[in-house]
Design a protein around this motif. Structure first.
Motif, short mmCIF file in Angstrom:
data_model
loop_
_atom_site.label_atom_id
_atom_site.label_comp_id
_atom_site.label_asym_id
_atom_site.label_seq_id
_atom_site.Cartn_x
_atom_site.Cartn_y
_atom_site.Cartn_z
N SER A 274 0.85 -1.19 0.00
CA SER A 274 0.00 0.00 0.00
C SER A 274 0.88 1.24 0.00
O SER A 274 2.02 1.21 0.46
CB SER A 274 -0.93 0.02 1.22
OG SER A 274 -0.19 0.06 2.43
N VAL A 275 0.33 2.31 -0.55
CA VAL A 275 1.04 3.57 -0.65
C VAL A 275 0.35 4.58 0.24
O VAL A 275 -0.88 4.58 0.36
CB VAL A 275 1.06 4.07 -2.11
CG1 VAL A 275 1.78 5.40 -2.22
CG2 VAL A 275 1.73 3.03 -3.02
N SER A 276 1.11 5.44 0.88
CA SER A 276 0.51 6.43 1.78
C SER A 276 -0.45 7.33 1.00
O SER A 276 -0.15 7.76 -0.12
CB SER A 276 1.58 7.28 2.45
OG SER A 276 2.26 8.08 1.50
N PRO A 277 -1.62 7.61 1.56
CA PRO A 277 -2.60 8.47 0.88
C PRO A 277 -2.03 9.82 0.46
O PRO A 277 -2.39 10.35 -0.59
CB PRO A 277 -3.71 8.62 1.92
CG PRO A 277 -3.63 7.37 2.73
CD PRO A 277 -2.15 7.08 2.83
N SER A 278 -1.15 10.39 1.28
CA SER A 278 -0.58 11.70 0.95
C SER A 278 0.29 11.64 -0.30
O SER A 278 0.44 12.64 -1.00
CB SER A 278 0.23 12.24 2.14
OG SER A 278 1.27 11.35 2.48
N ALA A 279 0.84 10.45 -0.59
CA ALA A 279 1.63 10.29 -1.81
C ALA A 279 0.71 10.12 -3.03
O ALA A 279 1.09 10.47 -4.14
CB ALA A 279 2.55 9.09 -1.69
N LEU A 280 -0.48 9.60 -2.80
CA LEU A 280 -1.43 9.38 -3.90
C LEU A 280 -2.18 10.65 -4.26
O LEU A 280 -2.49 10.90 -5.43
CB LEU A 280 -2.45 8.30 -3.52
CG LEU A 280 -1.99 6.85 -3.49
CD1 LEU A 280 -3.15 5.96 -3.08
CD2 LEU A 280 -1.47 6.42 -4.85
N VAL A 281 -2.51 11.46 -3.24
CA VAL A 281 -3.41 12.60 -3.44
C VAL A 281 -2.74 13.89 -2.99
O VAL A 281 -2.47 14.08 -1.80
CB VAL A 281 -4.73 12.42 -2.65
CG1 VAL A 281 -5.73 13.49 -3.07
CG2 VAL A 281 -5.31 11.03 -2.85
N GLY A 282 -2.47 14.77 -3.93
CA GLY A 282 -1.88 16.06 -3.59
C GLY A 282 -2.85 16.93 -2.81
O GLY A 282 -4.04 17.00 -3.15
N GLY A 283 -2.36 17.58 -1.77
CA GLY A 283 -3.19 18.50 -1.00
C GLY A 283 -4.06 17.85 0.05
O GLY A 283 -4.84 18.53 0.73
N LEU A 284 -3.95 16.53 0.20
CA LEU A 284 -4.76 15.82 1.18
C LEU A 284 -4.26 16.09 2.60
O LEU A 284 -3.06 16.01 2.87
CB LEU A 284 -4.72 14.32 0.90
CG LEU A 284 -5.53 13.41 1.82
CD1 LEU A 284 -7.03 13.68 1.66
CD2 LEU A 284 -5.22 11.94 1.52
N GLN A 285 -5.18 16.40 3.51
CA GLN A 285 -4.79 16.66 4.90
C GLN A 285 -4.54 15.34 5.63
O GLN A 285 -5.42 14.48 5.70
CB GLN A 285 -5.87 17.46 5.63
CG GLN A 285 -5.45 17.88 7.04
CD GLN A 285 -6.53 18.68 7.76
OE1 GLN A 285 -7.57 19.00 7.19
NE2 GLN A 285 -6.27 19.02 9.01
N VAL A 286 -3.35 15.19 6.16
CA VAL A 286 -2.93 13.97 6.84
C VAL A 286 -2.27 14.36 8.15
O VAL A 286 -1.53 15.34 8.22
CB VAL A 286 -1.95 13.16 5.97
CG1 VAL A 286 -1.42 11.96 6.73
CG2 VAL A 286 -2.63 12.70 4.69
N GLU A 287 -2.54 13.59 9.20
CA GLU A 287 -1.89 13.79 10.49
C GLU A 287 -1.33 12.47 10.98
O GLU A 287 -2.06 11.48 11.07
CB GLU A 287 -2.87 14.35 11.52
CG GLU A 287 -3.26 15.80 11.30
CD GLU A 287 -4.18 16.33 12.38
OE1 GLU A 287 -4.49 15.55 13.32
OE2 GLU A 287 -4.60 17.50 12.30
#
Length: 285
Positions: free
Chosen positions: A220-233
């Motif tokens: 699996s790939v981190s969501p922040s790497a898949l989606v630009g501008g996604l808020q991640v904490e």
């Protein structure tokens, strides 16, 4: 155009798919036909309502049967990017495949291998998650390949046919690759560095390899790497109680939204995310 694309075929993705199907929405689920290694390899599942001490394999078979009865197919392609555009999303996947939808549900699970220093910073500048997507960019060049699963060895072999030199960094036992230009190094990478593009990767213990690119072949790939501008904490997608992210039309469910990493939580959030999609589309119409 599709109503929704579900990224991930674990319990959250399956729950979302069943709910979207019940509501008559058009959608695709991109993931693995085996559904989820986390479920399949579980010794016993004892905390899911209605199931008592069932094996993970049996649980997985039951989920496959339910999807088959509902005529829901899983498209076995690794998603490489999710791009928010005006009124829609563009989703790219391995094999140069692209899909468009009005909404997206992220059900990617969590990474078993956390991002290393420089990984996300150099994404698109020497770091890639897809061998078939970007392999030709490294023809006759030197690359490092982090591989977390034996099932991805065919991707390593594909890269070996293109690259001049491959440093293989396997995180599993029983590597079956024996190409002359592949050097296996059993050390964990710690840092990716370079200027405008990647120029080196440093391994645990201080060994540094000069490379033109780094491929991260993960489950699996981190969501922040898949989606630009996604808020991640702290590595998790930030959502509200409706499973909405900070991007309009993008929802997330399951382990990727944070603890507890449990099947019941994943199934519940998948259902909530799908209902939120239905509500979102109704408002847009």
């Amino acid at each position: 155009m599709l109503d929704c694309i579900i990224v991930g075929s674990g319990l959250a993705g399956i729950s979302a798919a069943l709910t979207l199907k019940a509501n008559g929405k058009s959608f695709l689920m991109l993931g693995k036909k085996s559904l989820s290694a986390k479920i399949e390899k579980a010794d016993t599942v004892s905390n899911y309502p209605g199931l008592y001490s069932v094996s993970g394999a049996d649980f997985c078979d039951a989920l496959k049967s339910q999807l088959a009865r509902e005529e829901i197919d899983v498209i076995e392609q690794k998603v490489t990017g999710v791009y928010a555009m005006k009124g829609k999303f563009l989703v790219t996947a391995e094999g140069d495949n692209t899909y468009e939808s009005r909404t997206v549900i992220l059900a990617t699970g969590v990474e078993t291998v956390k991002p290393i220093a420089g990984e996300e910073a150099y994404l698109g500048r020497g770091v890639s998650y897809c061998a078939t997507c970007d392999g030709m960019l490294y023809k006759d060049k030197t690359i490092a390949v982090l591989c977390t699963t034996k099932e991805a060895e065919h991707e390593v072999e594909y890269l070996a046919r293109l690259a001049k030199k491959v440093y293989l960094l396997p995180l599993y036992k029983g590597v079956a690759i024996a190409a002359e230009n592949v050097e296996k190094i059993v050390k964990m990478p710690e840092k990716i560095e370079g200027g405008l593009k990647v120029s080196s990767i440093t391994l645990k213990g201080g060994q540094t390899l000069a490379v033109d690119g780094v491929f991260m072949l993960k489950d699996s790939v981190s969501p922040s790497a898949l989606v630009g501008g996604l808020q991640v904490e702290k590595g998790h997608v930030v959502v509200d109680r409706a499973c909405k992210t900070n991007l309009d039309g993008l929802f997330a469910a399951g382990d990727c939204t944070g603890r507890p990493y449990q099947y019941t939580k994943a199934a519940g959030e998948g259902n909530v995310a799908a209902h939120s999609v239905v509500e979102y589309l109704a408002k847009k119409e």
